[in-house]
Structures are given as structure tokens and as C-alpha cells.
Design an enzyme around this catalytic site. Structure first.
Site, PDB file in Angstrom:
ATOM      1  CD  GLU A 146      -2.880   1.228   2.334  1.00 23.30           C
ATOM      2  OE1 GLU A 146      -2.782   0.374   3.239  1.00 23.30           O
ATOM      3  OE2 GLU A 146      -3.812   2.055   2.268  1.00 23.30           O
ATOM      4  CD  GLU A 240      -8.001   2.249   5.192  1.00 21.76           C
ATOM      5  OE1 GLU A 240      -7.417   1.372   5.819  1.00 21.76           O
ATOM      6  OE2 GLU A 240      -7.450   2.903   4.290  1.00 21.76           O
TER       7      GLU A 240
END
Ligand code: MN
Length: 289
Positions: A146, A240
């Protein structure tokens, strides 16, 4: 394409009750997939999670951020070894869950560094990620790194850095994981990073600039979703969000979640599910133009 939700939207406590609660709420909000925070894969209750996923018909992925004691980008061999053992266990957990993705800040500690990464540290990270990804590949799991902002790692802050990083990992088939919250801080725009990583892009986080309700901040989601459409992206797209309303001891403080940006997880989740699906519905019509 599966639309998912990060587990910390629902609870910060990942014991058996927390796992069941998070999985059921993810289903109720309309998502296809839950991303479990598996900060400690050694204690994660796999049997409970597996049963809850089966009950609700959901898919699962897993993410985590390493800490200083498991930092594979350090020059401390014991930390690098501990990090590799933790990532190996995370792969095992996902294999037992039937998951297909391990992602997050798995290539360094998740924290504000006070110095740049060292060449030896980055090489250590690439070596471990390569071995973990190869092991994961054998059980059908894709490993994605990520790209995060400068306050949460000093190794990968832009998509181009991630492209270079995974290009040096070898044949481990490592993917790139982009997150709109981090992109909004570090990238030139929301379109180029998707094109720059096109064939490597394997996981996506959808977060607003303040990590609250989608559509109430400064992220240019329209450009981002158009870019996903342009490259034919078909991997997970996971919402998220963090608020002080839900506190994870491992994550919330490190991420600087000091404010209450929402209190009703049910409403937040249902809104995000609709927001993301509406964007894909709209961009699918671009083919008619
Ligand atoms: Mn993220």
C-alpha cells in the site's frame, strides 16, 4: 469486481464477538467483502471468522501495518526476521479464511519516521516481500504493497515508487495497493498514478481526505474512478474510514484519529457502499460516448 469495507468501520475489538459483529454489519450495509485488520495474525480467531463469512456469504481480505519490532525495512536483523514470521502467519490466516489478498503497510513499520529509508533497509524489505509473496502465490493469495503518505512510512509514498519497488522484488508477483486518502496528499492528481501502475494495480482503498464520509472532503473521486475504468481494473475496491467513535488500540493512535467524524457506522457504511457502486454505474456508461 468486489466492493468491500474495512473492518474498523464497525469495531476496534477483534475478539470473537467483534468479528461476528463486523462481518454481519458489512453484509447488512450491502458490501461483498470485509477487509480484516490482522495486526496480530498469531491471535486472530480464524475459526470464528470463517464461520461468520460462511453465514453471511462474504469474501475476506486482510491488511496490517508492521511496527518497530517487526519492521522489515530496518537494518535490525531480528526485526526483519520477526516481520517475515508475522507476514508468513498473516498469509496462513488468509489461506485458512479462503482470502485472496494480503495488503497494507506490510513493507515497513506504519509510523512517522524521522529519517529517510536506507538502501539496505529497502533491500531487506524487498527480499522479505518477495519471499512472502511467492509463498502466498502458492496458496492463491496476492500480496499488494500500500502506497501511503509520508507520515505513515518513509518507503512508499507515491505510485511510481511502488512500481520501482515491486519491479525489484523479483518474480514474486507483488501488486500495488493505492488508497485515495494517501494519493490526495502525495500524488500530482488522482488519474496518473492509476495509469502509472495499471498492470500492477491489485487493490484499492477508497477514503476521503479526512477519512470520514465520502463526498464531504477534497478527494477527486470522479477522476479516480474514471482512471480505474480506463485500465479495466477488476480487483477489490474497499471503503476505509476512521473515527474516534471506533477505537482500535493498535491503529487509531498511529493514524492520528483524534476526532469524531461520524458516530453511526450503519449509516456511514450504507452510504459508502451506495457511493462507490453509483460511481461505477455512472462510469460504465462512458462506453456509450
Ligand atoms: Mn488504506
Amino acid at each position: 469486481m468486489k466492493i468491500g469495507c474495512h473492518g474498523l468501520v464497525w469495531t476496534g475489538t477483534y475478539d470473537a464477538d467483534g468479528i461476528r459483529h463486523a462481518v454481519r454489519k458489512t453484509r447488512d450495509a450491502g458490501f461483498d467483502l470485509i477487509e480484516f485488520p490482522i495486526m496480530d495474525p498469531f491471535s486472530f480467531d480464524v475459526a470464528t471468522a470463517r464461520a461468520a463469512l460462511d453465514e453471511c456469504g462474504l469474501a475476506a481480505t486482510g491488511s496490517l501495518g508492521l511496527d518497530e519490532s517487526t519492521d522489515i525495512s530496518s537494518e535490525d536483523r531480528s526485526a526483519v526476521r520477526a516481520g517475515e514470521a508475522l507476514l508468513d502467519r498473516a498469509v496462513d490466516v488468509l489461506a485458512e479464511l479462503g482470502g485472496e489478498h494480503l495488503c497494507g503497510i506490510i513493507y515497513s513499520a506504519m509510523r512517522k519516521y524521522m529519517e529517510p529509508a536506507t538502501p539496505q533497509g529497502v533491500a531487506n524489505s524487498q527480499a522479505v516481500i518477495g519471499r512472502v509473496a511467492e509463498r502466498a502465490r502458492q496458496v492463491g493469495i496476492k500480496v499488494s504493497v500500500e502506497v501511503t503518505n509520508r507520515y505513515e512510512s518513509n518507503v512508499l509514498n507515491t505510485a511510481r515508487q511502488a512500481r520501482e519497488f515491486v519491479g525489484k522484488v523479483g518474480d514474486g508477483d507483488v501488486g500495488v495497493h493505492l488508497d485515495t486518502y494517501h494519493m490526495n496528499i502525495e500524488e500530482t492528481d488522482m488519474f496518473s498514478p492509476v495509469l502509472d501502475t495499471a498492470e500492477l494495480l491489485s487493490y484499492v482503498h477508497i477514503g476521503e481526505s479526512h477519512r470520514g464520509y465520502l463526498g464531504t472532503g477534497s478527494v477527486d473521486f470522479d477522476s479516480f474512478f474514471r482512471a480505474l475504468d480506463r485500465i479495466g481494473y477488476d480487483g477489490p475496491v474497499v471503503f476505509e474510514s476512521f473515527s474516534s467513535a471506533v477505537v482500535s488500540p493498535d491503529l487509531s493512535r498511529m493514524l492520528g484519529i483524534w476526532r469524531n467524524l461520524w458516530s453511526d457506522s450503519d449509516e456511514l457504511g450504507a452510504h459508502a457502499n451506495a457511493f462507490i457502486r453509483d460511481k461505477f454505474t455512472a462510469i460504465a456508461s462512458i462506453g456509450h460516448h
